[in-house]
Design an enzyme around this catalytic site. Structure first.
Site, PDB file in Angstrom:
ATOM      1  N   ARG A  45     -22.388 -71.423 -36.705  1.00 23.23           N
ATOM      2  CA  ARG A  45     -21.892 -71.637 -35.335  1.00 23.23           C
ATOM      3  C   ARG A  45     -21.536 -70.279 -34.713  1.00 23.23           C
ATOM      4  NH1 ARG A  45     -22.369 -76.458 -32.457  1.00 23.23           N
ATOM      5  NH2 ARG A  45     -20.370 -76.085 -31.419  1.00 23.23           N
ATOM      6  N   TYR A  75     -28.671 -86.755 -30.489  1.00 26.21           N
ATOM      7  CA  TYR A  75     -27.662 -86.445 -29.471  1.00 26.21           C
ATOM      8  C   TYR A  75     -26.880 -87.679 -29.048  1.00 26.21           C
ATOM      9  CZ  TYR A  75     -29.213 -81.600 -28.885  1.00 26.21           C
ATOM     10  OH  TYR A  75     -29.488 -80.267 -29.076  1.00 26.21           O
ATOM     11  N   LYS A 101     -34.969 -74.741 -30.644  1.00 29.94           N
ATOM     12  CA  LYS A 101     -35.373 -75.701 -29.618  1.00 29.94           C
ATOM     13  C   LYS A 101     -36.722 -75.303 -28.999  1.00 29.94           C
ATOM     14  CE  LYS A 101     -30.607 -77.100 -28.625  1.00 29.94           C
ATOM     15  NZ  LYS A 101     -29.549 -77.247 -27.592  1.00 29.94           N
ATOM     16  N   ASN A 152     -30.921 -73.421 -24.232  1.00 29.96           N
ATOM     17  CA  ASN A 152     -30.007 -72.587 -25.030  1.00 29.96           C
ATOM     18  C   ASN A 152     -30.485 -72.339 -26.466  1.00 29.96           C
ATOM     19  OD1 ASN A 152     -29.357 -75.059 -26.064  1.00 29.96           O
ATOM     20  ND2 ASN A 152     -27.146 -74.850 -25.802  1.00 29.96           N
ATOM     21  N   GLU A 179     -27.176 -85.108 -39.628  1.00 29.16           N
ATOM     22  CA  GLU A 179     -28.372 -84.533 -38.999  1.00 29.16           C
ATOM     23  C   GLU A 179     -29.434 -84.167 -40.043  1.00 29.16           C
ATOM     24  OE1 GLU A 179     -26.653 -81.445 -36.544  1.00 29.16           O
ATOM     25  OE2 GLU A 179     -25.635 -82.922 -35.291  1.00 29.16           O
ATOM     26  N   HIS A 201     -29.926 -75.231 -31.874  1.00 32.56           N
ATOM     27  CA  HIS A 201     -28.849 -76.170 -32.189  1.00 32.56           C
ATOM     28  C   HIS A 201     -28.317 -75.870 -33.583  1.00 32.56           C
ATOM     29  CE1 HIS A 201     -26.718 -79.916 -33.055  1.00 32.56           C
ATOM     30  NE2 HIS A 201     -27.315 -79.865 -34.238  1.00 32.56           N
TER      31      HIS A 201
HETATM   32  P1  IDP Z   1     -23.606 -77.341 -28.818  1.00 28.61           P
HETATM   33  O1  IDP Z   1     -25.107 -77.423 -28.831  1.00 28.61           O
HETATM   34  O2  IDP Z   1     -23.129 -75.917 -28.593  1.00 28.61           O
HETATM   35  O3  IDP Z   1     -22.954 -78.000 -30.005  1.00 28.61           O
HETATM   36  P2  IDP Z   1     -22.832 -79.644 -27.170  1.00 28.61           P
HETATM   37  O4  IDP Z   1     -21.644 -79.688 -26.241  1.00 28.61           O
HETATM   38  O5  IDP Z   1     -22.792 -80.499 -28.399  1.00 28.61           O
HETATM   39  O6  IDP Z   1     -23.109 -78.103 -27.510  1.00 28.61           O
HETATM   40  O7  IDP Z   1     -24.084 -80.054 -26.272  1.00 28.61           O
HETATM   41  C1  IDP Z   1     -25.326 -80.349 -26.878  1.00 28.61           C
HETATM   42  C2  IDP Z   1     -26.426 -79.752 -26.048  1.00 28.61           C
HETATM   43  O8  IDP Z   1     -26.481 -80.398 -24.781  1.00 28.61           O
HETATM   44  C3  IDP Z   1     -26.250 -78.266 -25.712  1.00 28.61           C
HETATM   45  O9  IDP Z   1     -26.690 -77.416 -26.745  1.00 28.61           O
HETATM   46  C4  IDP Z   1     -27.110 -78.137 -24.466  1.00 28.61           C
HETATM   47  O10 IDP Z   1     -28.509 -78.053 -24.832  1.00 28.61           O
HETATM   48  C5  IDP Z   1     -26.895 -79.471 -23.793  1.00 28.61           C
HETATM   49  N1  IDP Z   1     -25.832 -79.415 -22.790  1.00 28.61           N
HETATM   50  C6  IDP Z   1     -24.491 -79.412 -23.004  1.00 28.61           C
HETATM   51  N2  IDP Z   1     -23.813 -79.376 -21.851  1.00 28.61           N
HETATM   52  C7  IDP Z   1     -24.748 -79.373 -20.866  1.00 28.61           C
HETATM   53  C8  IDP Z   1     -24.678 -79.360 -19.430  1.00 28.61           C
HETATM   54  O11 IDP Z   1     -23.602 -79.343 -18.830  1.00 28.61           O
HETATM   55  N3  IDP Z   1     -25.873 -79.348 -18.782  1.00 28.61           N
HETATM   56  C9  IDP Z   1     -27.076 -79.371 -19.414  1.00 28.61           C
HETATM   57  N4  IDP Z   1     -27.180 -79.400 -20.764  1.00 28.61           N
HETATM   58  C10 IDP Z   1     -26.038 -79.397 -21.474  1.00 28.61           C
END
Ligand code: IDP
Length: 150
Positions: free
Chosen positions: A85, A49, A9, A112, A126, A115
């Protein structure tokens, strides 16, 4: 062999972490099938997304993902979705285990690092969203018999 989609990212690109992250994937024995530094537009980020459209963080997430180039990859290996993962770690980097990419490099849910597709179905969706067929390299790594028993 299975394939997955990984995306470093914009936060990790800005923090010069591309090399360290790709090194981890290579050391694990995974094969890079495609990679590009790429500026996603809003439509692509929203489509990527789309399952989160109704979430309160959706707009912030789209603006983060489009805030600078990402490093998009297709990676191949046995059971690669589950393997990557595990390497990526849990969504919130402040809770992700040390030794995982998010656990080692991140602190904030909205920053974070990376992805990774969460199933074979999302991986296929994707990969097709981010890459053309002609960008996917079909080749054999000559160390494969040292990575896999069969
Ligand atoms: P993942 O990336 O671990 O699969 P997902 O639940 O699919 O997690 O969420 C996609 C992305 O959305 C996350 O990687 C993060 O960047 C963002 N995200 C998820 N939950 C939150 C939140 O509560 N606040 C802000 N960003 C979030």
């Amino acid at each position: 062999m299975d394939r997955t989609f990984l995306m470093i990212k914009p936060d990790a690109v800005q923090r010069n972490l591309i090399g360290e992250i790709v090194t981890r994937l290579e050391r694990k024995g995974l094969k890079l099938v495609a990679a590009k530094l790429f500026q996603a537009d809003e439509a692509l980020a929203k489509e990527h997304y789309s399952e989160h459209t109704d979430k309160p963080f959706f707009n912030a997430l789209v603006s983060f993902i489009t805030s600078g180039p990402v490093f998009a990859m297709v990676v191949e290996g046995n059971n690669v979705v589950e393997v990557t993962r595990t390497l990526v770690g849990e969504t919130n980097p402040s809770k992700a285990a040390p030794g995982t990419i998010r656990g080692d490099y991140g602190l904030d849910l909205g920053r974070n690092i990376i992805h990774g597709s969460d199933s074979n179905e999302s991986a296929e969706r994707e990969i097709n969203l981010w890459f053309n067929e002609s960008e996917l390299n079909d080749y054999k790594l000559n160390n494969e018999k040292w990575v896999y028993e069969e």
